[in-house]
Scaffold this motif. Sequence first.
Motif, PDB file in Angstrom:
ATOM      1  N   VAL A  36      13.185  72.729   6.455  1.00  0.00           N
ATOM      2  CA  VAL A  36      13.845  72.562   7.736  1.00  0.00           C
ATOM      3  C   VAL A  36      15.217  73.238   7.699  1.00  0.00           C
ATOM      4  O   VAL A  36      15.858  73.326   6.637  1.00  0.00           O
ATOM      5  CB  VAL A  36      13.987  71.070   8.085  1.00  0.00           C
ATOM      6  CG1 VAL A  36      14.980  70.363   7.157  1.00  0.00           C
ATOM      7  CG2 VAL A  36      14.384  70.868   9.542  1.00  0.00           C
ATOM      8  N   ALA A  37      15.669  73.732   8.844  1.00  0.00           N
ATOM      9  CA  ALA A  37      17.014  74.282   8.929  1.00  0.00           C
ATOM     10  C   ALA A  37      18.021  73.188   8.594  1.00  0.00           C
ATOM     11  O   ALA A  37      17.852  72.038   9.007  1.00  0.00           O
ATOM     12  CB  ALA A  37      17.272  74.823  10.333  1.00  0.00           C
ATOM     13  N   PRO A  38      19.059  73.509   7.828  1.00  0.00           N
ATOM     14  CA  PRO A  38      20.039  72.492   7.443  1.00  0.00           C
ATOM     15  C   PRO A  38      20.649  71.808   8.668  1.00  0.00           C
ATOM     16  O   PRO A  38      21.070  72.469   9.612  1.00  0.00           O
ATOM     17  CB  PRO A  38      21.097  73.288   6.672  1.00  0.00           C
ATOM     18  CG  PRO A  38      20.365  74.479   6.166  1.00  0.00           C
ATOM     19  CD  PRO A  38      19.370  74.814   7.225  1.00  0.00           C
ATOM     20  N   TYR A  39      20.632  70.488   8.638  1.00  0.00           N
ATOM     21  CA  TYR A  39      21.119  69.679   9.743  1.00  0.00           C
ATOM     22  C   TYR A  39      22.564  69.249   9.503  1.00  0.00           C
ATOM     23  O   TYR A  39      23.062  69.256   8.386  1.00  0.00           O
ATOM     24  CB  TYR A  39      20.228  68.432   9.912  1.00  0.00           C
ATOM     25  CG  TYR A  39      19.812  67.825   8.590  1.00  0.00           C
ATOM     26  CD1 TYR A  39      20.609  66.909   7.928  1.00  0.00           C
ATOM     27  CD2 TYR A  39      18.626  68.229   7.980  1.00  0.00           C
ATOM     28  CE1 TYR A  39      20.240  66.388   6.694  1.00  0.00           C
ATOM     29  CE2 TYR A  39      18.248  67.715   6.748  1.00  0.00           C
ATOM     30  CZ  TYR A  39      19.059  66.797   6.110  1.00  0.00           C
ATOM     31  OH  TYR A  39      18.694  66.300   4.887  1.00  0.00           O
ATOM     32  N   PRO A  68      25.219  75.597  10.077  1.00  0.00           N
ATOM     33  CA  PRO A  68      25.546  76.901   9.488  1.00  0.00           C
ATOM     34  C   PRO A  68      25.379  78.035  10.492  1.00  0.00           C
ATOM     35  O   PRO A  68      24.684  77.904  11.503  1.00  0.00           O
ATOM     36  CB  PRO A  68      24.533  77.035   8.349  1.00  0.00           C
ATOM     37  CG  PRO A  68      23.388  76.188   8.772  1.00  0.00           C
ATOM     38  CD  PRO A  68      23.990  75.033   9.512  1.00  0.00           C
ATOM     39  N   SER A  69      26.010  79.165  10.191  1.00  0.00           N
ATOM     40  CA  SER A  69      25.827  80.385  10.984  1.00  0.00           C
ATOM     41  C   SER A  69      24.432  80.949  10.709  1.00  0.00           C
ATOM     42  O   SER A  69      23.722  80.510   9.792  1.00  0.00           O
ATOM     43  CB  SER A  69      26.879  81.417  10.594  1.00  0.00           C
ATOM     44  OG  SER A  69      26.662  81.850   9.253  1.00  0.00           O
ATOM     45  N   GLN A  70      24.048  81.959  11.495  1.00  0.00           N
ATOM     46  CA  GLN A  70      22.755  82.605  11.261  1.00  0.00           C
ATOM     47  C   GLN A  70      22.712  83.245   9.868  1.00  0.00           C
ATOM     48  O   GLN A  70      21.685  83.178   9.185  1.00  0.00           O
ATOM     49  CB  GLN A  70      22.485  83.644  12.345  1.00  0.00           C
ATOM     50  CG  GLN A  70      22.318  83.053  13.740  1.00  0.00           C
ATOM     51  CD  GLN A  70      21.169  82.072  13.844  1.00  0.00           C
ATOM     52  OE1 GLN A  70      20.034  82.380  13.480  1.00  0.00           O
ATOM     53  NE2 GLN A  70      21.443  80.868  14.350  1.00  0.00           N
ATOM     54  N   LEU A 113      22.145  80.487   7.430  1.00  0.00           N
ATOM     55  CA  LEU A 113      20.734  80.097   7.415  1.00  0.00           C
ATOM     56  C   LEU A 113      19.920  81.074   6.566  1.00  0.00           C
ATOM     57  O   LEU A 113      19.091  80.667   5.746  1.00  0.00           O
ATOM     58  CB  LEU A 113      20.180  80.063   8.839  1.00  0.00           C
ATOM     59  CG  LEU A 113      20.638  78.925   9.739  1.00  0.00           C
ATOM     60  CD1 LEU A 113      20.190  79.175  11.180  1.00  0.00           C
ATOM     61  CD2 LEU A 113      20.107  77.586   9.247  1.00  0.00           C
ATOM     62  N   TYR A 114      20.161  82.365   6.776  1.00  0.00           N
ATOM     63  CA  TYR A 114      19.431  83.378   6.014  1.00  0.00           C
ATOM     64  C   TYR A 114      19.651  83.185   4.516  1.00  0.00           C
ATOM     65  O   TYR A 114      18.688  83.183   3.738  1.00  0.00           O
ATOM     66  CB  TYR A 114      19.875  84.779   6.436  1.00  0.00           C
ATOM     67  CG  TYR A 114      19.199  85.872   5.639  1.00  0.00           C
ATOM     68  CD1 TYR A 114      17.949  86.357   6.015  1.00  0.00           C
ATOM     69  CD2 TYR A 114      19.805  86.399   4.491  1.00  0.00           C
ATOM     70  CE1 TYR A 114      17.323  87.342   5.269  1.00  0.00           C
ATOM     71  CE2 TYR A 114      19.177  87.384   3.748  1.00  0.00           C
ATOM     72  CZ  TYR A 114      17.935  87.844   4.136  1.00  0.00           C
ATOM     73  OH  TYR A 114      17.301  88.802   3.387  1.00  0.00           O
TER      74      TYR A 114
END
Length: 295
Positions: free
Chosen positions: A104-107, A111-113, A116-117
């Motif tokens: 899952v994307a960090p909640y 974070p910026s894109q 995330l990358y």
Amino acid sequence: MNIGRVVTAMVTPFNEKGQIDFPQIKVLLDYLIANGTDAVVVGGTTGESATLSLEEKEALYAESVRAAAGRIPVIAGTGMNDTHATAELTIRAEKANVDGIMLVAPYYNKPSQQGLYEHFKTIAGKTSLDVMLYNVPGRTMVNMLPETVIALSQIKNITSVKEASGNLDQMTAIISNTPDDFTVYTGEDSLTLPSMAIGATGVVSVASHVIGSHMQDMIARYLKGDIHGASSIHGRIVPLMKAMFIAPSPSPVKAALAFQGINSGGVRLPLIPLTEEEKTIVQKALETIHSPFKQ
């Protein structure tokens, strides 16, 4: 890794003391396999991952693999909002012999894109398993944009995404600009058919706990070109899908399973059980779909 069309985001069964009910995992998996589930995600949002300790997650992965016994793939939800901790849990999940990882994307930390990358790239580099990304901005407060998913799809073992933004345009951009073998799954049950119409592979589902066979029938009809038949099933099952979210998940689906004769226990705080009024809504929705599963 082929995980099919209908992937169930599996609940975590608890006993009366609120501990993981390990024997019940096989009962639940047997039921899901018999009723249309192609693969399961364990220890994800629906599995109440936020309330499970690292030790509980490891044990859950291992027991799910044992209970599945190779019949369907088991994907471990290892995503957290700490990159180092997520990488460590992912390594442990691989040692438990799971078939894949969902991240899952960090909640909370938003974070910026680029952040995330780097987060997903770092974790993918720690495992040989296939990785499914999971974008759910309604829970994480960060939307992983198509450009980020497209860039991540170039990493060899990042092979799919569960897209739960509910944005079909966003899904279209991902489908159109990722490699042919990169698969896109909707994370919104009621968007299963619309998502497939734009090229998605299937759904990572909550409602499939109780209507997996109906969802498989709908998908099969669509793939055969029976659009009317598929849309007819879609119209009939959407109310049940909506009923699975009348309260914070997984409280409704655990109640639905109980009505089907499958005990998965209660939920852990801060979630609470359904009210009697909410239970009635779930029960009535189920009554319009199918008869109880017989153990």
